[in-house]
Write an enzyme that holds these catalytic residues in place. Sequence first.
Site, short mmCIF file in Angstrom:
data_model
loop_
_atom_site.label_atom_id
_atom_site.label_comp_id
_atom_site.label_asym_id
_atom_site.label_seq_id
_atom_site.Cartn_x
_atom_site.Cartn_y
_atom_site.Cartn_z
N VAL A 82 0.86 -1.54 0.40
CA VAL A 82 -0.25 -0.02 0.22
C VAL A 82 0.98 0.95 -0.23
CG1 VAL A 82 -1.41 1.40 1.06
CG2 VAL A 82 -1.74 -1.20 1.04
N LYS A 83 0.24 2.08 -0.68
CA LYS A 83 1.56 2.72 -1.40
C LYS A 83 1.07 4.37 -0.46
CE LYS A 83 3.66 4.86 -5.40
NZ LYS A 83 3.69 5.41 -6.63
N ILE A 84 1.61 4.78 0.26
CA ILE A 84 0.87 6.10 1.58
C ILE A 84 2.06 7.35 1.03
CG2 ILE A 84 0.72 6.81 3.79
CD1 ILE A 84 0.44 3.75 4.08
#
Length: 215
Positions: A82-84
Amino acid sequence: MKIFLDTADVEEIRQAADMGLVDGVTTNPSLVAKAGRVYREVVEEIVEIVDGPISAEVIGEMAPAMVAEARELAKIHKNIVVKIPMTPEGLKAVKICKAEGIPTNVTLVFQPLQGLLAAKAGAAYVSPFVGRLDDVCQDGMEMVAELGTMLRNYDYDTEIIVASVRHPLHVAQSAIMGADIVTVPMKVFRQMFNHPLTDKGIQAFLDDYQKIPKA
Ligand code: E4P
């Protein structure tokens, strides 16, 4: 060095994956918009093509919203990362995701302390954007080198994904400085194969072969 493809174009990913040289994929909302596809559908297709980390980005701005999105994305496949975005709320979300076993990639990193904080929060990956820094007359690769030194100094296992790559020189410099991963657009991936002397050499061998007496 691992090579990721930086695209949401499923056909491109299929072509590159066929060569057996793609270790993962990074996407972002701009890339998916360019592909004109529904985000979740694209990600569902990519995980079936490449058996490696596949980054999919959250849109929420506050930690609870980001974590809720992260949980949904993580359900798609075991390889989802998950890119945050690199914000205080983002790093809160990273810490919660880490505790829940959801790997994260902290994106939009433009100075080494942002990367250090991301590692401290428990990010599996951190993405320094070299091309966008070069665009504003700051040396992107120098920032990657500084970040690499910081992470090594304290033995963080966070991996650096060199992102916002514009040309093969970024890739070569990443490999020379020992970056873990570089994520490349398809254009740069293709350029990595090329040298005019290779083409010229192949043509010369083919031409000379015609001159060899046939039995
Ligand atoms: C990948 O993780 C990044 O989102 C991407 O490399 C950004 O590239 P750009 O600066 O060319 O948009």
